[in-house]
Design a protein around this motif. Structure first.
Motif, PDB file in Angstrom:
ATOM      1  N   ARG A 221       0.679   5.273  11.031  1.00  0.00           N
ATOM      2  CA  ARG A 221       1.739   4.241  11.221  1.00  0.00           C
ATOM      3  C   ARG A 221       1.799   3.619   9.667  1.00  0.00           C
ATOM      4  NH1 ARG A 221       3.139   0.428  16.185  1.00  0.00           N
ATOM      5  NH2 ARG A 221       3.072   2.535  17.178  1.00  0.00           N
ATOM      6  N   ARG A 222       2.943   3.735   9.141  1.00  0.00           N
ATOM      7  CA  ARG A 222       3.261   3.322   7.888  1.00  0.00           C
ATOM      8  C   ARG A 222       4.548   2.478   7.912  1.00  0.00           C
ATOM      9  NH1 ARG A 222       0.974   6.163   2.728  1.00  0.00           N
ATOM     10  NH2 ARG A 222       0.053   4.027   2.541  1.00  0.00           N
ATOM     11  N   PRO A 223       4.861   1.363   6.989  1.00  0.00           N
ATOM     12  CA  PRO A 223       6.058   0.811   7.108  1.00  0.00           C
ATOM     13  C   PRO A 223       7.590   1.410   7.128  1.00  0.00           C
ATOM     14  CG  PRO A 223       4.637  -0.457   5.718  1.00  0.00           C
ATOM     15  CD  PRO A 223       3.863   0.850   5.686  1.00  0.00           C
TER      16      PRO A 223
ATOM     17  N   THR B 256       0.920  -1.257   0.050  1.00  0.00           N
ATOM     18  CA  THR B 256      -0.060   0.058   0.340  1.00  0.00           C
ATOM     19  C   THR B 256       0.683   1.172  -0.006  1.00  0.00           C
ATOM     20  OG1 THR B 256      -1.878  -1.270   1.220  1.00  0.00           O
ATOM     21  CG2 THR B 256      -1.709   1.283   1.280  1.00  0.00           C
ATOM     22  N   GLU B 257       1.712   1.181   0.832  1.00  0.00           N
ATOM     23  CA  GLU B 257       2.759   2.394   0.854  1.00  0.00           C
ATOM     24  C   GLU B 257       3.591   2.648  -0.498  1.00  0.00           C
ATOM     25  OE1 GLU B 257       5.561   4.957   4.170  1.00  0.00           O
ATOM     26  OE2 GLU B 257       5.211   2.853   4.333  1.00  0.00           O
ATOM     27  N   LEU B 258       3.989   1.659  -1.004  1.00  0.00           N
ATOM     28  CA  LEU B 258       4.653   1.526  -2.136  1.00  0.00           C
ATOM     29  C   LEU B 258       4.019   2.293  -3.421  1.00  0.00           C
ATOM     30  CD1 LEU B 258       6.652  -1.502  -1.951  1.00  0.00           C
ATOM     31  CD2 LEU B 258       7.698   0.765  -1.660  1.00  0.00           C
ATOM     32  N   LEU B 259       2.725   1.793  -3.412  1.00  0.00           N
ATOM     33  CA  LEU B 259       1.866   2.015  -4.643  1.00  0.00           C
ATOM     34  C   LEU B 259       1.886   3.718  -5.156  1.00  0.00           C
ATOM     35  CD1 LEU B 259      -1.483  -0.089  -4.020  1.00  0.00           C
ATOM     36  CD2 LEU B 259       0.392  -0.401  -5.897  1.00  0.00           C
ATOM     37  N   PRO B 260       1.806   4.630  -4.058  1.00  0.00           N
ATOM     38  CA  PRO B 260       1.931   5.912  -4.558  1.00  0.00           C
ATOM     39  C   PRO B 260       3.194   6.457  -5.471  1.00  0.00           C
ATOM     40  CG  PRO B 260       0.955   6.047  -2.380  1.00  0.00           C
ATOM     41  CD  PRO B 260       1.698   4.655  -2.821  1.00  0.00           C
ATOM     42  N   GLU B 261       4.262   5.503  -5.183  1.00  0.00           N
ATOM     43  CA  GLU B 261       5.756   5.827  -5.827  1.00  0.00           C
ATOM     44  C   GLU B 261       5.743   5.029  -7.291  1.00  0.00           C
ATOM     45  OE1 GLU B 261       7.309   7.730  -4.086  1.00  0.00           O
ATOM     46  OE2 GLU B 261       6.015   7.911  -2.747  1.00  0.00           O
ATOM     47  N   VAL B 262       4.616   4.256  -7.759  1.00  0.00           N
ATOM     48  CA  VAL B 262       4.685   3.595  -8.802  1.00  0.00           C
ATOM     49  C   VAL B 262       4.008   4.544  -9.942  1.00  0.00           C
ATOM     50  CG1 VAL B 262       4.235   1.342 -10.045  1.00  0.00           C
ATOM     51  CG2 VAL B 262       4.798   1.367  -7.546  1.00  0.00           C
TER      52      VAL B 262
ATOM     53  N   LYS C 212       7.042   5.984  16.268  1.00  0.00           N
ATOM     54  CA  LYS C 212       5.866   5.145  16.232  1.00  0.00           C
ATOM     55  C   LYS C 212       5.119   5.438  17.550  1.00  0.00           C
ATOM     56  CE  LYS C 212       7.666   1.264  14.058  1.00  0.00           C
ATOM     57  NZ  LYS C 212       8.388  -0.271  13.975  1.00  0.00           N
ATOM     58  N   ALA C 213       5.498   6.254  18.338  1.00  0.00           N
ATOM     59  CA  ALA C 213       4.827   6.280  19.655  1.00  0.00           C
ATOM     60  C   ALA C 213       3.582   7.302  19.520  1.00  0.00           C
ATOM     61  CB  ALA C 213       5.704   7.126  20.791  1.00  0.00           C
TER      62      ALA C 213
ATOM     63  N   PRO D 184      -6.587   5.540  -2.713  1.00  0.00           N
ATOM     64  CA  PRO D 184      -6.503   5.814  -1.276  1.00  0.00           C
ATOM     65  C   PRO D 184      -5.289   5.939  -0.632  1.00  0.00           C
ATOM     66  CG  PRO D 184      -8.162   4.106  -2.120  1.00  0.00           C
ATOM     67  CD  PRO D 184      -7.153   4.666  -3.301  1.00  0.00           C
ATOM     68  N   SER D 185      -4.331   5.237  -1.004  1.00  0.00           N
ATOM     69  CA  SER D 185      -2.972   5.360  -0.535  1.00  0.00           C
ATOM     70  C   SER D 185      -2.370   6.584  -0.719  1.00  0.00           C
ATOM     71  CB  SER D 185      -1.890   4.365  -1.109  1.00  0.00           C
ATOM     72  OG  SER D 185      -0.705   4.367  -0.198  1.00  0.00           O
ATOM     73  N   VAL D 186      -2.640   7.223  -1.762  1.00  0.00           N
ATOM     74  CA  VAL D 186      -2.017   8.634  -1.797  1.00  0.00           C
ATOM     75  C   VAL D 186      -2.972   9.543  -0.901  1.00  0.00           C
ATOM     76  CG1 VAL D 186      -2.260  10.452  -3.684  1.00  0.00           C
ATOM     77  CG2 VAL D 186      -1.583   8.351  -4.259  1.00  0.00           C
ATOM     78  N   LEU D 187      -4.158   9.355  -0.793  1.00  0.00           N
ATOM     79  CA  LEU D 187      -4.685  10.255   0.112  1.00  0.00           C
ATOM     80  C   LEU D 187      -4.212   9.913   1.541  1.00  0.00           C
ATOM     81  CD1 LEU D 187      -8.334  10.054  -1.544  1.00  0.00           C
ATOM     82  CD2 LEU D 187      -6.988  11.880  -1.230  1.00  0.00           C
ATOM     83  N   VAL D 188      -3.904   8.816   2.022  1.00  0.00           N
ATOM     84  CA  VAL D 188      -3.465   8.397   3.277  1.00  0.00           C
ATOM     85  C   VAL D 188      -2.198   9.281   3.433  1.00  0.00           C
ATOM     86  CG1 VAL D 188      -2.620   6.732   4.896  1.00  0.00           C
ATOM     87  CG2 VAL D 188      -4.969   6.359   3.766  1.00  0.00           C
ATOM     88  N   GLU D 189      -1.298   9.217   2.551  1.00  0.00           N
ATOM     89  CA  GLU D 189       0.167   9.662   2.623  1.00  0.00           C
ATOM     90  C   GLU D 189      -0.067  11.212   2.979  1.00  0.00           C
ATOM     91  OE1 GLU D 189       4.261   9.704   2.489  1.00  0.00           O
ATOM     92  OE2 GLU D 189       2.769   8.194   2.805  1.00  0.00           O
ATOM     93  N   ALA D 190      -1.113  11.953   2.300  1.00  0.00           N
ATOM     94  CA  ALA D 190      -1.421  13.295   2.288  1.00  0.00           C
ATOM     95  C   ALA D 190      -1.751  13.497   3.758  1.00  0.00           C
ATOM     96  CB  ALA D 190      -2.561  13.704   1.203  1.00  0.00           C
ATOM     97  N   LEU D 191      -2.948  13.012   4.221  1.00  0.00           N
ATOM     98  CA  LEU D 191      -3.399  12.874   5.769  1.00  0.00           C
ATOM     99  C   LEU D 191      -2.339  12.828   6.690  1.00  0.00           C
ATOM    100  CD1 LEU D 191      -6.823  10.858   5.453  1.00  0.00           C
ATOM    101  CD2 LEU D 191      -6.523  13.683   5.476  1.00  0.00           C
ATOM    102  N   ASN D 192      -1.278  12.025   6.440  1.00  0.00           N
ATOM    103  CA  ASN D 192      -0.326  11.937   7.238  1.00  0.00           C
ATOM    104  C   ASN D 192       0.781  13.101   7.349  1.00  0.00           C
ATOM    105  OD1 ASN D 192       0.914  10.297   9.399  1.00  0.00           O
ATOM    106  ND2 ASN D 192       2.364   9.309   7.897  1.00  0.00           N
ATOM    107  N   HIS D 193       0.912  13.865   6.141  1.00  0.00           N
ATOM    108  CA  HIS D 193       1.698  15.018   5.966  1.00  0.00           C
ATOM    109  C   HIS D 193       1.194  16.165   6.015  1.00  0.00           C
ATOM    110  CE1 HIS D 193       4.315  11.396   4.861  1.00  0.00           C
ATOM    111  NE2 HIS D 193       5.121  11.955   5.615  1.00  0.00           N
TER     112      HIS D 193
END
Length: 377
Positions: free
Chosen positions: A214-216, A174-180, A223-224, A194-203
């Motif tokens: 939390r992503r790989p 899932t995390e690698l997909l936006p980079e492809v 992590k805390a 969905p993965s691209v959107l989660v990446e945006a929400l996290n940053h």
């Protein structure tokens, strides 16, 4: 008797003392001239023969769509079991070997008729081989690793070894997909947005989830704070995109395949900011301390989002205020950090991230929302 010999430049890899291993190439159209699939079945006496699973038509179709595209990079090779009748002739000269491999020419005898048995068996890559046999790119070069072993025991051993490697973790994919950037199979494409959107929400600075996902790639010191698993958010977004009743579905243009990603992102920020503001005591805590941050909470509140945000214009300056007002209807009935869920008769910390509990909690929240909405009308 065979009447044709296929010759290919090859490397003989010095790996096993008694089983020769060769690396070479075949054109896509040549794969099925050389090799067949050993389908798993039983003979009349009940003895197991073969080892390959049935064709997966959808999988083959996805591979074929890629092979028929304009620019193809296909490093996924095949593993073949070759007959003992193959012959390898080393290249002349002292430079043909470096101690690890030897260069030369591999000669593979071909059957004298299309109906005759093929000399080799496909040990790994049967779905790819089926797509290669049907592609328009008939001269596409395909990497082959072939070992000489006619006995079924050795072939099965290799088949099991190459197919029992653990698959990549779902959240890593899932995390690698936006980079492809290249074309992806249908299933992976559906997970990319969905993965691209989660990446945006996290940053993004305006996101209530900033730094909480939390992503790989999350480091040990992050992590805390990263208390929400990315899979829960990704799945919640994917459900809303795919369901005709989802809040995101209207922003998909089914005729041309485009998606209004900016508006979907805006809806996510508005709704989840309202969730954070409605339940401040439960927001940002580890899942062991707050079921709102748990998978069951994220998935259930994601389904409630479809009902709440469907009637709110994300472009309105009052959108966040309206979302807060809608969530206030269910707030007194929620027990994210203590107590028991009424009607469900479940302690707050016994809700689990499984289909039954997600469905139970989702239905409860939707029912309460509809009831309170009717009372307020």
């Amino acid at each position: 008797m065979t009447s044709t010999v296929l010759k290919r430049r090859a490397l003989r890899v010095e790996q096993h003392p008694t089983i020769p291993l060769y690396v070479f190439t075949l054109a896509a159209e040549e794969v099925y001239q050389v090799a067949d699939v050993a389908r798993i079945s039983r003979d009349e006496a009940g003895k197991l023969i073969g080892y390959q699973r049935p064709e997966k038509k959808q999988h083959v179709k996805q591979i074929l769509e890629y092979l028929d595209s304009d620019e193809v990079l296909f490093p996924n090779g095949l593993i073949l079991a070759l007959p003992s009748t193959v012959r390898f002739k080393s290249s002349p000269g002292p430079g043909s070997s470096d101690g690890l491999c030897t260069s030369g020419t591999l000669e593979i005898p071909l059957p004298d008729s299309p109906d005759a048995p093929r000399p080799a068996w496909i040990v790994d890559g049967q779905q790819r081989s089926l797509a290669l046999a049907r592609t328009r790119n008939t001269r596409l070069a395909v990497t082959i690793a072939g070992f000489v072993a006619e006995d079924l025991e050795t072939q099965r051993d290799q088949f099991l070894r190459v197919n029992t490697v653990s698959p990549l973790p779902t959240n890593l994919v899932t995390e690698l997909l936006p980079e492809v950037g290249t074309a992806l199979p249908t299933k992976l494409s559906a997970r990319k947005l969905p993965s691209v959107l989660v990446e945006a929400l996290n940053h993004d600075k305006d996101s209530p989830f900033r730094g909480l996902v939390r992503r790989p790639s999350t480091t040990a010191d992050q992590k805390a704070d990263a208390v929400v698993t990315d899979n829960s958010l990704t799945t919640a977004i994917q459900e809303s995109l795919n369901s005709p009743s989802g809040a995101f579905f209207p922003y998909k243009n089914l005729s041309n395949g485009t998606v209004d990603t900016a508006t979907i992102r805006q809806i996510l920020v508005i709704y989840w900011t309202a969730v954070r503001d409605t339940f401040p005591e439960a927001w940002g805590l580890p899942a062991t301390q707050s079921r709102l941050m748990h998978g069951v909470g994220i998935r259930s509140m994601g389904r409630l989002m479809d009902r709440v945000m469907m009637a709110i214009d994300p472009a309105s300056p009052r959108a966040l205020e309206q979302a807060r007002a809608e969530l206030a209807l269910i707030a007194p009935h929620c027990h994210w950090t203590k107590g028991r869920w009424p009607d469900l008769n479940i302690p707050w910390n016994e809700l689990q991230n499984n289909p039954r509990h997600i469905s139970t909690l989702s239905n409860y929240l939707l029912r309460i929302y509809v009831q309170e909405k009717a009372k307020a009308a």
